[in-house]
Scaffold this motif. Structure first.
Motif, PDB file in Angstrom:
ATOM      1  N   GLU A  29     -56.986 -16.474 -16.972  1.00  0.00           N
ATOM      2  CA  GLU A  29     -58.001 -16.905 -17.562  1.00  0.00           C
ATOM      3  C   GLU A  29     -59.270 -15.610 -18.107  1.00  0.00           C
ATOM      4  OE1 GLU A  29     -60.207 -19.653 -13.846  1.00  0.00           O
ATOM      5  OE2 GLU A  29     -58.140 -21.035 -14.341  1.00  0.00           O
ATOM      6  N   ARG A  30     -60.047 -16.089 -19.196  1.00  0.00           N
ATOM      7  CA  ARG A  30     -61.149 -16.050 -19.432  1.00  0.00           C
ATOM      8  C   ARG A  30     -60.828 -14.577 -20.027  1.00  0.00           C
ATOM      9  NH1 ARG A  30     -63.626 -14.440 -13.792  1.00  0.00           N
ATOM     10  NH2 ARG A  30     -64.610 -12.970 -15.230  1.00  0.00           N
ATOM     11  N   LEU A  31     -59.571 -15.039 -21.018  1.00  0.00           N
ATOM     12  CA  LEU A  31     -59.705 -13.701 -21.925  1.00  0.00           C
ATOM     13  C   LEU A  31     -60.106 -13.024 -23.070  1.00  0.00           C
ATOM     14  CD1 LEU A  31     -55.147 -14.836 -21.885  1.00  0.00           C
ATOM     15  CD2 LEU A  31     -56.285 -12.982 -20.411  1.00  0.00           C
ATOM     16  N   ALA A  32     -60.935 -13.975 -23.553  1.00  0.00           N
ATOM     17  CA  ALA A  32     -62.122 -13.913 -24.600  1.00  0.00           C
ATOM     18  C   ALA A  32     -62.838 -12.612 -23.726  1.00  0.00           C
ATOM     19  CB  ALA A  32     -62.129 -15.276 -25.028  1.00  0.00           C
ATOM     20  N   LYS A  36     -63.552  -9.265 -25.154  1.00  0.00           N
ATOM     21  CA  LYS A  36     -65.169  -8.374 -25.586  1.00  0.00           C
ATOM     22  C   LYS A  36     -65.840  -7.185 -24.305  1.00  0.00           C
ATOM     23  CE  LYS A  36     -66.273 -13.594 -27.097  1.00  0.00           C
ATOM     24  NZ  LYS A  36     -67.383 -14.301 -27.433  1.00  0.00           N
ATOM     25  N   GLU A  37     -65.113  -7.662 -23.558  1.00  0.00           N
ATOM     26  CA  GLU A  37     -65.853  -6.563 -22.179  1.00  0.00           C
ATOM     27  C   GLU A  37     -64.893  -5.155 -22.669  1.00  0.00           C
ATOM     28  OE1 GLU A  37     -66.246  -6.889 -17.513  1.00  0.00           O
ATOM     29  OE2 GLU A  37     -66.682  -9.171 -18.402  1.00  0.00           O
ATOM     30  N   ALA A  43     -66.268   0.746 -27.209  1.00  0.00           N
ATOM     31  CA  ALA A  43     -67.867   1.194 -28.237  1.00  0.00           C
ATOM     32  C   ALA A  43     -68.201   2.238 -27.662  1.00  0.00           C
ATOM     33  CB  ALA A  43     -68.402   0.160 -28.476  1.00  0.00           C
ATOM     34  N   ASP A  44     -68.515   2.089 -25.789  1.00  0.00           N
ATOM     35  CA  ASP A  44     -68.906   2.898 -24.938  1.00  0.00           C
ATOM     36  C   ASP A  44     -68.609   4.678 -25.136  1.00  0.00           C
ATOM     37  OD1 ASP A  44     -71.476   1.314 -24.477  1.00  0.00           O
ATOM     38  OD2 ASP A  44     -70.775   0.715 -22.472  1.00  0.00           O
ATOM     39  N   TRP A  63     -62.866   6.247 -20.849  1.00  0.00           N
ATOM     40  CA  TRP A  63     -61.866   4.819 -21.172  1.00  0.00           C
ATOM     41  C   TRP A  63     -60.873   4.730 -20.248  1.00  0.00           C
ATOM     42  CZ3 TRP A  63     -61.855   0.829 -24.377  1.00  0.00           C
ATOM     43  CH2 TRP A  63     -60.572   0.733 -24.494  1.00  0.00           C
ATOM     44  N   ASP A  64     -60.336   5.371 -19.691  1.00  0.00           N
ATOM     45  CA  ASP A  64     -58.834   4.808 -19.349  1.00  0.00           C
ATOM     46  C   ASP A  64     -59.363   4.437 -17.928  1.00  0.00           C
ATOM     47  OD1 ASP A  64     -57.354   6.077 -20.554  1.00  0.00           O
ATOM     48  OD2 ASP A  64     -56.642   7.853 -19.684  1.00  0.00           O
ATOM     49  N   ILE A  65     -59.807   5.329 -17.377  1.00  0.00           N
ATOM     50  CA  ILE A  65     -60.445   4.641 -15.481  1.00  0.00           C
ATOM     51  C   ILE A  65     -61.749   3.614 -15.550  1.00  0.00           C
ATOM     52  CG2 ILE A  65     -62.525   5.300 -14.381  1.00  0.00           C
ATOM     53  CD1 ILE A  65     -61.871   8.377 -14.573  1.00  0.00           C
ATOM     54  N   HIS A  66     -62.782   3.179 -16.549  1.00  0.00           N
ATOM     55  CA  HIS A  66     -62.900   1.936 -17.045  1.00  0.00           C
ATOM     56  C   HIS A  66     -62.205   1.175 -17.280  1.00  0.00           C
ATOM     57  CE1 HIS A  66     -66.030   5.089 -16.405  1.00  0.00           C
ATOM     58  NE2 HIS A  66     -67.285   4.276 -15.351  1.00  0.00           N
TER      59      HIS A  66
END
Length: 80
Positions: A29-32, A36-37, A43-44, A63-66
């Motif tokens: 669920e909540r793939l969209a 987005k996340e 971006a960050d 990036w990998d960690i987050h």
């Protein structure tokens, strides 16, 4: 969006013409929201990196960690 009995494929196309894809269980669920996340993380940690050039492989430990933490968060949510 593509769905089979074994998996779903979902994509997110950004205004900057970057495309994100995720494959998941059909029950996920909540793939969209996940995509987005992931874009926000991109971006960050990638786009704000002054040493990154478009089309370069992404080599950024933060990036990998987050991204791994985001995947784990959605895996836990979908397994409950």
């Amino acid at each position: 969006f593509m769905e089979t009995p074994d998996f779903v494929l979902r994509s997110f196309y950004t205004a900057t013409k970057v495309q994100f894809f995720v494959t998941a269980s059909p029950k996920a669920e909540r793939l969209a929201e996940f995509l987005k996340e992931a874009h926000l993380l991109y971006a960050d940690y990638i786009m704000k990196n002054p040493f990154y050039e478009m089309d370069m492989p992404i080599k950024c430990e933060l990036w990998d960690i987050h991204l791994r933490a985001l995947v784990d968060k959605y895996n836990r949510a979908n397994n409950n």
